[in-house]
Write an enzyme that holds these catalytic residues in place. Sequence first.
Site, PDB file in Angstrom:
ATOM      1  N   CYS A 106     -58.932   7.968 -53.577  1.00 19.46           N
ATOM      2  CA  CYS A 106     -58.810   9.019 -52.535  1.00 19.46           C
ATOM      3  C   CYS A 106     -58.653  10.234 -53.164  1.00 19.46           C
ATOM      4  CB  CYS A 106     -57.684   8.538 -51.601  1.00 19.46           C
ATOM      5  SG  CYS A 106     -57.740   9.547 -50.162  1.00 19.46           S
ATOM      6  N   CYS A 113     -55.914  22.463 -46.043  1.00 26.58           N
ATOM      7  CA  CYS A 113     -56.930  22.220 -44.917  1.00 26.58           C
ATOM      8  C   CYS A 113     -56.718  23.211 -43.675  1.00 26.58           C
ATOM      9  CB  CYS A 113     -56.735  20.868 -44.266  1.00 26.58           C
ATOM     10  SG  CYS A 113     -58.075  20.306 -43.479  1.00 26.58           S
ATOM     11  N   SER A 221     -63.194  10.892 -38.339  1.00 31.12           N
ATOM     12  CA  SER A 221     -61.959  10.800 -37.665  1.00 31.12           C
ATOM     13  C   SER A 221     -62.199  11.091 -36.133  1.00 31.12           C
ATOM     14  CB  SER A 221     -61.128  11.859 -38.360  1.00 31.12           C
ATOM     15  OG  SER A 221     -60.844  11.473 -39.766  1.00 31.12           O
ATOM     16  N   HIS A 223     -60.612   9.464 -33.162  1.00 28.33           N
ATOM     17  CA  HIS A 223     -58.963   9.701 -32.642  1.00 28.33           C
ATOM     18  C   HIS A 223     -58.664   9.782 -30.923  1.00 28.33           C
ATOM     19  CE1 HIS A 223     -58.390   9.566 -36.703  1.00 28.33           C
ATOM     20  NE2 HIS A 223     -58.371  10.948 -36.886  1.00 28.33           N
TER      21      HIS A 223
HETATM   22  N1  SAH Z   1     -60.436  16.099 -43.010  1.00 25.45           N
HETATM   23  C1  SAH Z   1     -61.151  14.630 -43.482  1.00 25.45           C
HETATM   24  C2  SAH Z   1     -60.408  13.766 -44.394  1.00 25.45           C
HETATM   25  C3  SAH Z   1     -58.790  13.732 -44.586  1.00 25.45           C
HETATM   26  S1  SAH Z   1     -58.039  12.672 -43.464  1.00 25.45           S
HETATM   27  C4  SAH Z   1     -61.132  13.936 -42.085  1.00 25.45           C
HETATM   28  O1  SAH Z   1     -60.313  14.312 -41.072  1.00 25.45           O
HETATM   29  O2  SAH Z   1     -61.315  12.779 -41.885  1.00 25.45           O
HETATM   30  C5  SAH Z   1     -58.366  11.136 -43.886  1.00 25.45           C
HETATM   31  C6  SAH Z   1     -57.895  10.186 -42.818  1.00 25.45           C
HETATM   32  O3  SAH Z   1     -56.403  10.025 -42.627  1.00 25.45           O
HETATM   33  C7  SAH Z   1     -58.570  10.763 -41.419  1.00 25.45           C
HETATM   34  O4  SAH Z   1     -59.103   9.639 -40.591  1.00 25.45           O
HETATM   35  C8  SAH Z   1     -57.225  11.237 -40.770  1.00 25.45           C
HETATM   36  O5  SAH Z   1     -57.549  11.537 -39.455  1.00 25.45           O
HETATM   37  C9  SAH Z   1     -56.387  10.135 -41.291  1.00 25.45           C
HETATM   38  N2  SAH Z   1     -54.765  10.599 -40.865  1.00 25.45           N
HETATM   39  C10 SAH Z   1     -54.338  12.043 -41.007  1.00 25.45           C
HETATM   40  N3  SAH Z   1     -53.043  11.935 -40.703  1.00 25.45           N
HETATM   41  C11 SAH Z   1     -52.754  10.808 -40.433  1.00 25.45           C
HETATM   42  C12 SAH Z   1     -51.509  10.096 -40.117  1.00 25.45           C
HETATM   43  N4  SAH Z   1     -50.245  10.671 -40.047  1.00 25.45           N
HETATM   44  N5  SAH Z   1     -51.461   8.724 -39.856  1.00 25.45           N
HETATM   45  C13 SAH Z   1     -52.483   8.106 -40.122  1.00 25.45           C
HETATM   46  N6  SAH Z   1     -54.046   8.660 -40.499  1.00 25.45           N
HETATM   47  C14 SAH Z   1     -53.966   9.881 -40.552  1.00 25.45           C
END
Ligand code: SAH
Length: 347
Positions: A106, A113, A221, A223
């Site tokens: 990863c 960010c 992502s 959500h």
């Molecule tokens: N910026 C990109 C990649 C980084 S995050 C993105 O938003 O996809 C990688 C994954 O982890 C994303 O799906 C993100 O939403 C998730 N993620 C971030 N914080 C999290 C948390 N506290 N618990 C579970 N997943 C989380």
Amino acid sequence: MLLKQSFYDLSYADLERVIHQNNLNHSVASVLFNWHYKKKENTQCLDKMAKCAMDFFENNFDFSLPEIDRVHESKKDRTVKFLFKLTDNHKVETVLIPFHNKYSICLSSQVGCAMNCSFCFTGTQGLKRNLTTSEIVGQFLQAWRWLALNRSGEERILNIVFMGQGEPLHNFDAVKKSCDIFLSKHGTSIGVQKITISTAGYIPGLKRWSEEIPGVNLALSLHSPFEEKRNELIPINKKYPLDEVLATIDEIPLRKKQFITYEYILIKDFNDALDDAKKLGTILAGKSAYINLIPFNAFPDSDYQSPDVDTIEKFKEVLDTFKIPTLIRTAKGDDVLAACGQLNSKN
Ligand code: SAH
């Protein structure tokens, strides 16, 4: 003195150009890629190369890689989290996620960010800067070497996911070039189907996908299927709303049997109700979609909680009625804050 360019910033095509411009033998490109990316040696190239070519690269390029500052090994599941120190003292994290003595890596794409998602630890850092290609590729090479030294025989990193710190599409050029390097047949030769880039839905990058990184897997992502709720979670949704993001993704041609992954963090009493699941199923039904349900991972001072197992399973059952393949992801490495959303290199 001028700073030397990093060798690891060069794609194979860039390297060929440098070689051509400096009247060196064209075979030097494959010799160097083979040495640094296939054999993953960390010394000066000792394979057969003319002395003048050797001197040229020694004098003009920098071969150093991000320094491993700290390593955390999960006691629970062999996940490894690396803290890298960059030349300007900024730090980023990289995670090796084990599956059957093999690993996914990863990678981070930025220091911090800019997206500021309400559920993500990295967001609390703000954006410091983009990573360069060599800093991205360097995370992979250093993690590989750590495995070779510490878990000899297990240095098999078969998948690459851009799900570490940062929004990869917000640093498109460097991420694209690092993909070019990973894909090169002369080097690591990773299959395009083994690379996944995850995005919060940054449309300018999604528009470049088909032309510039065709075949690379995409994870969104998501959500929340409701624009209002998604605005709360992912502020960039106000600028690039979900319906436009989904329409842009629909334009990207897929390989046979290729799916788009839609990630859905389940947050207790926020987006875990059956109505959320129904709406999610409705907007994704009929697409080549795969859903990853990620129970929220807590981090210091986080406001949200994960739902209980029963709620998570009921949510999945609703999605099953839409015939969308759905996986409930169990957290790996959460004992060392290496799971999704737990990466933060401030300290
Ligand atoms: N910026 C990109 C990649 C980084 S995050 C993105 O938003 O996809 C990688 C994954 O982890 C994303 O799906 C993100 O939403 C998730 N993620 C971030 N914080 C999290 C948390 N506290 N618990 C579970 N997943 C989380």
